[in-house]
Scaffold this motif. Structure first.
Motif, PDB file in Angstrom:
ATOM      1  N   GLU A  20       3.745  53.187 -20.169  1.00 44.93           N
ATOM      2  CA  GLU A  20       2.748  53.073 -21.229  1.00 44.93           C
ATOM      3  C   GLU A  20       1.464  52.445 -20.703  1.00 44.93           C
ATOM      4  N   ALA A  21       1.611  51.474 -19.799  1.00 48.21           N
ATOM      5  CA  ALA A  21       0.442  50.774 -19.275  1.00 48.21           C
ATOM      6  C   ALA A  21      -0.397  51.666 -18.370  1.00 48.21           C
ATOM      7  N   PHE A  22       0.257  52.490 -17.565  1.00 49.71           N
ATOM      8  CA  PHE A  22      -0.478  53.267 -16.563  1.00 49.71           C
ATOM      9  C   PHE A  22      -0.803  54.698 -17.008  1.00 49.71           C
ATOM     10  N   ALA A  23      -0.161  55.186 -18.049  1.00 53.10           N
ATOM     11  CA  ALA A  23      -0.414  56.564 -18.489  1.00 53.10           C
ATOM     12  C   ALA A  23      -1.896  56.842 -18.759  1.00 53.10           C
ATOM     13  N   PRO A  24      -2.629  55.948 -19.432  1.00 55.36           N
ATOM     14  CA  PRO A  24      -4.048  56.239 -19.666  1.00 55.36           C
ATOM     15  C   PRO A  24      -4.866  56.341 -18.378  1.00 55.36           C
ATOM     16  N   VAL A  25      -4.519  55.530 -17.388  1.00 59.40           N
ATOM     17  CA  VAL A  25      -5.239  55.591 -16.107  1.00 59.40           C
ATOM     18  C   VAL A  25      -4.929  56.904 -15.402  1.00 59.40           C
ATOM     19  N   PHE A  26      -3.654  57.295 -15.402  1.00 60.58           N
ATOM     20  CA  PHE A  26      -3.274  58.566 -14.784  1.00 60.58           C
ATOM     21  C   PHE A  26      -3.975  59.743 -15.467  1.00 60.58           C
ATOM     22  N   GLU A  27      -4.097  59.672 -16.776  1.00 66.37           N
ATOM     23  CA  GLU A  27      -4.769  60.755 -17.510  1.00 66.37           C
ATOM     24  C   GLU A  27      -6.238  60.857 -17.110  1.00 66.37           C
ATOM     25  N   ARG A  28      -6.899  59.715 -16.927  1.00 66.20           N
ATOM     26  CA  ARG A  28      -8.293  59.726 -16.478  1.00 66.20           C
ATOM     27  C   ARG A  28      -8.408  60.334 -15.083  1.00 66.20           C
ATOM     28  N   ILE A  29      -7.460  60.008 -14.233  1.00 67.50           N
ATOM     29  CA  ILE A  29      -7.481  60.523 -12.862  1.00 67.50           C
ATOM     30  C   ILE A  29      -7.237  62.021 -12.848  1.00 67.50           C
ATOM     31  N   ALA A  30      -6.315  62.487 -13.688  1.00 69.51           N
ATOM     32  CA  ALA A  30      -5.984  63.917 -13.719  1.00 69.51           C
ATOM     33  C   ALA A  30      -7.129  64.759 -14.259  1.00 69.51           C
ATOM     34  N   LYS A  31      -7.935  64.192 -15.111  1.00 67.29           N
ATOM     35  CA  LYS A  31      -8.947  64.958 -15.850  1.00 67.29           C
ATOM     36  C   LYS A  31      -9.851  65.781 -14.937  1.00 67.29           C
ATOM     37  N   ASP A  32     -10.327  65.215 -13.851  1.00 64.20           N
ATOM     38  CA  ASP A  32     -11.296  65.895 -12.990  1.00 64.20           C
ATOM     39  C   ASP A  32     -10.730  66.196 -11.605  1.00 64.20           C
ATOM     40  N   SER A  33      -9.413  66.241 -11.480  1.00 67.86           N
ATOM     41  CA  SER A  33      -8.826  66.416 -10.148  1.00 67.86           C
ATOM     42  C   SER A  33      -9.198  67.767  -9.532  1.00 67.86           C
ATOM     43  N   ALA A  34      -9.240  68.831 -10.336  1.00 64.79           N
ATOM     44  CA  ALA A  34      -9.609  70.148  -9.802  1.00 64.79           C
ATOM     45  C   ALA A  34     -11.056  70.160  -9.328  1.00 64.79           C
ATOM     46  N   ASP A  35     -11.943  69.512 -10.079  1.00 66.58           N
ATOM     47  CA  ASP A  35     -13.351  69.442  -9.670  1.00 66.58           C
ATOM     48  C   ASP A  35     -13.502  68.654  -8.372  1.00 66.58           C
ATOM     49  N   ARG A  36     -12.731  67.586  -8.219  1.00 65.20           N
ATOM     50  CA  ARG A  36     -12.809  66.819  -6.975  1.00 65.20           C
ATOM     51  C   ARG A  36     -12.342  67.663  -5.793  1.00 65.20           C
ATOM     52  N   GLU A  37     -11.328  68.486  -6.013  1.00 59.51           N
ATOM     53  CA  GLU A  37     -10.865  69.378  -4.949  1.00 59.51           C
ATOM     54  C   GLU A  37     -11.967  70.365  -4.563  1.00 59.51           C
ATOM     55  N   ASN A  38     -12.639  70.920  -5.551  1.00 60.65           N
ATOM     56  CA  ASN A  38     -13.694  71.897  -5.271  1.00 60.65           C
ATOM     57  C   ASN A  38     -14.841  71.281  -4.478  1.00 60.65           C
ATOM     58  N   GLY A  39     -15.170  70.027  -4.790  1.00 60.15           N
ATOM     59  CA  GLY A  39     -16.319  69.402  -4.143  1.00 60.15           C
ATOM     60  C   GLY A  39     -15.971  68.429  -3.041  1.00 60.15           C
ATOM     61  N   ARG A  40     -14.695  68.309  -2.703  1.00 62.93           N
ATOM     62  CA  ARG A  40     -14.223  67.286  -1.752  1.00 62.93           C
ATOM     63  C   ARG A  40     -14.859  65.935  -2.077  1.00 62.93           C
ATOM     64  N   THR A  41     -14.694  65.549  -3.314  1.00 64.66           N
ATOM     65  CA  THR A  41     -15.258  64.298  -3.810  1.00 64.66           C
ATOM     66  C   THR A  41     -14.284  63.158  -3.545  1.00 64.66           C
ATOM     67  N   LEU A  42     -14.745  62.137  -2.856  1.00 64.96           N
ATOM     68  CA  LEU A  42     -13.882  61.010  -2.520  1.00 64.96           C
ATOM     69  C   LEU A  42     -13.480  60.243  -3.774  1.00 64.96           C
ATOM     70  N   VAL A  43     -12.358  59.536  -3.687  1.00 65.85           N
ATOM     71  CA  VAL A  43     -11.719  58.957  -4.879  1.00 65.85           C
ATOM     72  C   VAL A  43     -11.875  57.439  -4.936  1.00 65.85           C
ATOM     73  N   HIS A  44     -13.003  56.932  -4.497  1.00 62.99           N
ATOM     74  CA  HIS A  44     -13.239  55.483  -4.549  1.00 62.99           C
ATOM     75  C   HIS A  44     -13.049  54.950  -5.967  1.00 62.99           C
ATOM     76  N   GLU A  45     -13.624  55.622  -6.939  1.00 63.57           N
ATOM     77  CA  GLU A  45     -13.569  55.161  -8.328  1.00 63.57           C
ATOM     78  C   GLU A  45     -12.136  55.168  -8.845  1.00 63.57           C
ATOM     79  N   GLN A  46     -11.395  56.223  -8.557  1.00 68.38           N
ATOM     80  CA  GLN A  46     -10.024  56.345  -9.056  1.00 68.38           C
ATOM     81  C   GLN A  46      -9.110  55.282  -8.437  1.00 68.38           C
ATOM     82  N   VAL A  47      -9.295  55.011  -7.154  1.00 69.50           N
ATOM     83  CA  VAL A  47      -8.505  53.964  -6.495  1.00 69.50           C
ATOM     84  C   VAL A  47      -8.782  52.613  -7.144  1.00 69.50           C
ATOM     85  N   ARG A  48     -10.058  52.358  -7.435  1.00 66.14           N
ATOM     86  CA  ARG A  48     -10.416  51.065  -8.029  1.00 66.14           C
ATOM     87  C   ARG A  48      -9.866  50.926  -9.443  1.00 66.14           C
ATOM     88  N   TRP A  49      -9.831  52.036 -10.220  1.00 68.95           N
ATOM     89  CA  TRP A  49      -9.221  51.967 -11.554  1.00 68.95           C
ATOM     90  C   TRP A  49      -7.787  51.452 -11.448  1.00 68.95           C
TER      91      TRP A  49
END
Length: 410
Positions: free
Chosen positions: A18-47
């Motif tokens: 329950e505690a981590f589900a909202p964070v995982f959902e935020r991370i999943a939201k743009d995962s395909a876009d990050r793959e397309n742009g090879r966008t580093l995950v600094h923000e997601q790691v910090r969340w």
């Protein structure tokens, strides 16, 4: 056995999810876009760090969340479903936290617990560049007055782009292996995002070089003193990311099938979501994902058994359980790899041409799974398992040097 920071787990699984589900959902939201742009995950790691994900295994009375290893890897699977790149980034950090929990209670290790709680993050640096192995280390760790220093080159330095510290393996003054925790933000340390694999492209798994980089004496740790189940931990963490990919293929397959607007004239029904053949595909993908997660959870429980025996100072039981855990994790590896690769392949059979859209980027699931599966070749694991089942030969004794990625942090 010397007193350690290990303690029986106290966390409630439902509350953790329950505690981590909202964070995982935020991370999943743009995962395909990050793959397309090879966008580093600094923000997601910090969340995740800010939410306490890096302190899952630290006991509650020490300021952590008190999770078991099984709970930790199940959460890591959920994170892998959201984005396996981010899950893989956490592999080395969580492993080093576990290693310090299993180490003796000392002022130096107390300081490490405080660093973890303060949100400091650890990346990897064991695998030698230029084909070096544990028996032929080219990275050197040497004393230099009141401190130590390290010079060498590493590859597969997973998590290094996001790290405050790098866990580095090198050769000591007597040619024996040492490990050292090296601050990233200092002269003599260079981290380069030069990973060219077709999957797991934003994990920071490229190069790290060291040129007389400073190490404080308290942060030099003999390789032999690292937790005996650390190799098991590294492998299980990778399997968690793989099991997460299988779950993601199932999730995304359902969404893509529901979004289809047309069918083929060969179909037995005009309604896409009522087509029994397409439903069969999605049903099989779901079963494959279930099998992968079940194998992950069962094998993770063997690591908790090791820790339980360490807590009771039962050294003989620990040795038996190290072998049993290796067998369980090796079997899980074979099951999870096969299930995940199949799930990531056959899901397209339910989707038609629209499923290959770069906007959906469903190919990322197979590419990421194939990349992770290539770290520890399963053909060797199958042979070692067969030798264990037929001849009773200890699979742990067959591992020699860092040429086996069981001993690496790739």
């Amino acid at each position: 056995m010397t007193s350690t920071f290990l303690a029986p787990p106290t966390a409630d699984s439902a509350r953790l999810h329950e505690a981590f589900a909202p964070v995982f959902e935020r991370i999943a939201k743009d995962s395909a876009d990050r793959e397309n742009g090879r966008t580093l995950v600094h923000e997601q790691v910090r969340w995740l760090v800010d939410a306490g994900f890096g302190t899952l295994r630290i006991p509650v009375d020490r300021g952590g969340l008190g999770a078991s290893l099984q709970q930790t890897f199940e959460l890591l699977t959920d994170l892998g479903a959201a984005d396996p790149n981010v899950a893989h980034v956490f592999r080395n950090h969580l492993a080093f936290v576990e290693d310090r929990l299993a180490a003796a209670v000392t002022p130096a290790n107390e300081a490490w617990i405080a660093r973890f709680l303060a949100g400091e993050f650890v990346g990897g640096g064991w695998t030698e560049a230029n084909n070096g192995t544990l028996d032929n280390l080219k990275t050197v760790i040497t004393p230099d007055g009141d401190h130590w220093q390290v010079t060498g080159a590493k590859f597969y330095a997973t998590g290094s782009l996001y790290a405050d510290w790098l866990d580095v393996l090198g050769k000591g003054p007597d040619d024996g292996p040492l490990t050292a925790l090296v601050r990233v933000d200092q002269p003599g340390v260079q981290v380069v995002d030069d990973w060219v694999g077709f999957g797991q492209r934003v994990t920071g798994s490229g190069s790290a070089t060291y040129d007389h980089a400073r190490i404080e004496t308290d942060n030099v740790i003999p390789y032999a003193d690292r937790a005996p189940y650390l190799g098991h931990f590294y492998q299980e963490a990778m399997l968690a990311a793989l099991a997460g990919i299988a779950a993601a293929a199932h999730r995304d397959g359902i969404e893509a099938l529901k979004a289809r607007k047309r069918t083929y004239r060969h179909a037995v029904t005009g309604s896409i979501t009522d087509d029994p053949q397409l439903l069969q595909v999605i049903g099989r993908v779901g079963a494959l994902a279930y099998g992968a997660r079940s194998a992950l959870s069962a094998s993770a429980a063997t690591l908790d058994a090791i820790v339980s025996s360490r807590l009771t100072n039962d050294a003989d039981a620990v040795q038996r359980q190290l072998v049993a855990s290796n067998v369980a994790i090796s079997q899980a590896q074979i099951v999870i790899i096969e299930h995940t690769l199949e799930a990531a392949t056959i899901v397209f059979d339910a989707l038609g041409a629209s499923g290959v859209s770069e906007k959906l980027r469903l190919d990322r699931h197979w590419r990421n799974a194939r990349t992770l599966a290539s770290h520890n070749p399963r053909v060797y694991k199958e042979r070692l398992l067969g030798d264990w089942f037929v001849n009773g030969r200890n699979p742990l004794q067959a591992l020699t040097g860092a040429s086996s990625h069981d001993a690496s942090q790739a």
